[in-house]
Design a protein around this motif. Structure first.
Motif, PDB file in Angstrom:
ATOM      1  N   GLY A 160       0.820  -1.210   0.000  1.00 23.81           N
ATOM      2  CA  GLY A 160       0.000   0.000   0.000  1.00 23.81           C
ATOM      3  C   GLY A 160       0.850   1.254   0.000  1.00 23.81           C
ATOM      4  N   ILE A 161       1.922   1.254   0.782  1.00 24.79           N
ATOM      5  CA  ILE A 161       2.821   2.409   0.830  1.00 24.79           C
ATOM      6  C   ILE A 161       3.484   2.626  -0.524  1.00 24.79           C
ATOM      7  N   LEU A 162       3.952   1.521  -1.135  1.00 22.87           N
ATOM      8  CA  LEU A 162       4.603   1.627  -2.448  1.00 22.87           C
ATOM      9  C   LEU A 162       3.655   2.217  -3.478  1.00 22.87           C
ATOM     10  N   LYS A 163       2.391   1.775  -3.458  1.00 25.94           N
ATOM     11  CA  LYS A 163       1.424   2.310  -4.412  1.00 25.94           C
ATOM     12  C   LYS A 163       1.114   3.773  -4.118  1.00 25.94           C
ATOM     13  N   ALA A 164       1.098   4.102  -2.802  1.00 23.98           N
ATOM     14  CA  ALA A 164       0.780   5.481  -2.417  1.00 23.98           C
ATOM     15  C   ALA A 164       1.852   6.462  -2.874  1.00 23.98           C
ATOM     16  N   ILE A 165       3.097   6.028  -2.958  1.00 27.25           N
ATOM     17  CA  ILE A 165       4.189   6.929  -3.373  1.00 27.25           C
ATOM     18  C   ILE A 165       4.440   6.874  -4.884  1.00 27.25           C
ATOM     19  N   GLY A 166       3.567   6.141  -5.592  1.00 27.99           N
ATOM     20  CA  GLY A 166       3.638   6.207  -7.053  1.00 27.99           C
ATOM     21  C   GLY A 166       4.044   4.944  -7.789  1.00 27.99           C
TER      22      GLY A 166
ATOM     23  N   SER B 124      -0.067  -6.993  -7.137  1.00 28.65           N
ATOM     24  CA  SER B 124      -0.095  -5.776  -7.953  1.00 28.65           C
ATOM     25  C   SER B 124      -1.497  -5.188  -8.077  1.00 28.65           C
ATOM     26  N   ARG B 125      -2.538  -6.012  -7.827  1.00 30.22           N
ATOM     27  CA  ARG B 125      -3.918  -5.556  -7.986  1.00 30.22           C
ATOM     28  C   ARG B 125      -4.538  -5.037  -6.692  1.00 30.22           C
ATOM     29  N   LEU B 126      -3.754  -5.064  -5.595  1.00 27.98           N
ATOM     30  CA  LEU B 126      -4.293  -4.574  -4.325  1.00 27.98           C
ATOM     31  C   LEU B 126      -4.645  -3.086  -4.415  1.00 27.98           C
ATOM     32  N   ILE B 127      -5.761  -2.721  -3.780  1.00 32.72           N
ATOM     33  CA  ILE B 127      -6.185  -1.310  -3.751  1.00 32.72           C
ATOM     34  C   ILE B 127      -5.388  -0.593  -2.670  1.00 32.72           C
ATOM     35  N   PRO B 128      -4.712   0.516  -2.980  1.00 31.62           N
ATOM     36  CA  PRO B 128      -3.825   1.203  -2.009  1.00 31.62           C
ATOM     37  C   PRO B 128      -4.475   1.470  -0.661  1.00 31.62           C
ATOM     38  N   VAL B 129      -5.710   2.037  -0.641  1.00 33.05           N
ATOM     39  CA  VAL B 129      -6.356   2.348   0.631  1.00 33.05           C
ATOM     40  C   VAL B 129      -6.598   1.114   1.473  1.00 33.05           C
ATOM     41  N   ALA B 130      -7.090   0.033   0.826  1.00 35.57           N
ATOM     42  CA  ALA B 130      -7.348  -1.206   1.529  1.00 35.57           C
ATOM     43  C   ALA B 130      -6.053  -1.829   2.035  1.00 35.57           C
ATOM     44  N   ALA B 131      -4.989  -1.710   1.243  1.00 36.78           N
ATOM     45  CA  ALA B 131      -3.715  -2.273   1.638  1.00 36.78           C
ATOM     46  C   ALA B 131      -3.131  -1.530   2.839  1.00 36.78           C
ATOM     47  N   LEU B 132      -3.297  -0.191   2.866  1.00 32.96           N
ATOM     48  CA  LEU B 132      -2.753   0.603   3.970  1.00 32.96           C
ATOM     49  C   LEU B 132      -3.513   0.357   5.263  1.00 32.96           C
ATOM     50  N   ASN B 133      -4.813   0.053   5.162  1.00 30.58           N
ATOM     51  CA  ASN B 133      -5.640  -0.190   6.342  1.00 30.58           C
ATOM     52  C   ASN B 133      -5.591  -1.637   6.803  1.00 30.58           C
ATOM     53  N   HIS B 134      -4.851  -2.510   6.049  1.00 25.57           N
ATOM     54  CA  HIS B 134      -4.798  -3.936   6.394  1.00 25.57           C
ATOM     55  C   HIS B 134      -4.011  -4.128   7.689  1.00 25.57           C
ATOM     56  N   GLU B 135      -4.530  -4.966   8.566  1.00 26.55           N
ATOM     57  CA  GLU B 135      -3.836  -5.277   9.821  1.00 26.55           C
ATOM     58  C   GLU B 135      -3.317  -6.708   9.775  1.00 26.55           C
TER      59      GLU B 135
END
Length: 326
Positions: free
Chosen positions: A236-242, A315-326
């Motif tokens: 999620g972090i990787l996707k968030a930074i581009g 690669s198909r993970l949604i950034p927001v969902a990935a960042l909120n994953h525990e």
């Protein structure tokens, strides 16, 4: 029991009286202690007493030097020709073996040539491991008259082999009597049986490779799924930074390939380690650089194929969902 010792005269007689025979020769084998070159102690080798036409009949090719001649045989000269493997075992190189001396039953023989590597069996003798000497030389110095020669004949047409065998049996019976039994075999049938056996072994190896491919691939896939789950926040972090889907896919594919490559390297090292143990049971093992490279490529292929789906899911993970994953 009457024992008949065949000779080159019998071979010539068969060739003259059976139209379908192109050539014929007589030979015999014996085991003798042989030493030469850099060998620290003698070893038992197959010594083949042959005539000058044996090389042509058995399709033997020279790597260096010349094969035995008729004069070598007539004058009972202590000359020999080494099989490729025998030359490499006795000397550091084929070139060094040429024109050197080897000792067969404590008598010196000059090496007149070394055969090309064959990897097959000709006329019941494995050429790579054998030492060839003139027929009469072996009779004089090694075996005496106590030999069991084999006559090898070559048919002019492969379709006439059965006919030639029948005529050979008839001519020998007429010459030595019906009560004398001769063993007549077709080298072609032996080669066919060996070929079928080789095909069966090949199928077994392919089946084993398929099993290893599937089992190993599933293992890599499971490891990668666990890795993706544990690193969901990181993705999620990787996707968030581009980072795009292609970047994430490439990262996890490379990880899968590296895992499988390390496994392949360990497998090759293990094979190198257990080879001396297997050879200790008198089993011949030949390792090749090509085989090792193919093993490494096979490992990388396995990781890439079975690692694609987990990498694709990552690669198909949604950034927001990935960042909120525990």
């Amino acid at each position: 029991t009457t024992q008949i010792t065949l000779s080159q005269e019998d071979a010539d007689y068969l060739k003259e009286n059976i139209p379908g025979i192109a050539s014929a020769t007589v030979s015999y084998t014996t085991k003798q202690e042989t030493e030469g070159g850099s060998m620290e102690e003698s070893a038992s080798y197959t010594i083949a007493g042959v005539k000058e036409n044996y090389a042509d009949i058995s399709n033997l090719e020279m790597a260096i030097g010349t094969f035995l001649t008729q004069d070598n045989d007539i004058y009972k000269e202590r000359i020999c020709v080494l099989g490729y493997s025998a030359a490499k075992e006795m000397f550091d190189s084929v070139l060094e073996a040429y024109d050197s001396s080897v000792y067969i039953d404590n008598r010196s023989y000059v090496v007149s040539g070394v055969l090309m590597e064959m990897g097959t069996v000709a006329s019941g003798i494995s050429p790579d491991e054998a030492v060839f000497i003139p027929y009469e030389t072996g009779i004089k110095y090694l075996t005496g008259k106590d030999v069991s020669p084999v006559i090898t004949v070559v048919a002019e047409d492969v379709d006439d082999v059965d006919s030639v065998m029948e005529q050979t049996a008839t001519v020998l019976a007429e010459t030595y009597g019906e009560n004398i039994e001769f063993t007549i075999s077709d080298a072609g049938s032996k080669m066919e049986a060996a070929s079928k056996s080789n095909e069966t072994l090949t199928l077994l190896l392919l089946a084993m490779a398929a099993i290893v491919f599937i089992v190993g691939g599933i293992g890599i896939m499971n490891v990668l799924f666990v890795s993706v789950k544990e690193r969901t926040n990181e993705i999620g972090i990787l996707k968030a930074i581009g980072c795009g889907q292609k970047d994430i896919l490439t990262e996890f594919l490379l990880e899968a390939s590296c895992i499988s490559f390390v496994g392949a390297v360990l497998g090759v090292l293990l094979s190198l380690g257990i080879t001396p143990i297997i050879e200790g049971f008198s089993v011949r093992v030949e390792l090749s650089l090509g085989g090792g490279v193919l093993s490494l490529l096979f490992g990388v292929l396995t990781g890439t194929v079975f690692g694609f789906y987990p990498a694709f899911k990552a690669s198909r993970l949604i950034p927001v969902a990935a960042l909120n994953h525990e």
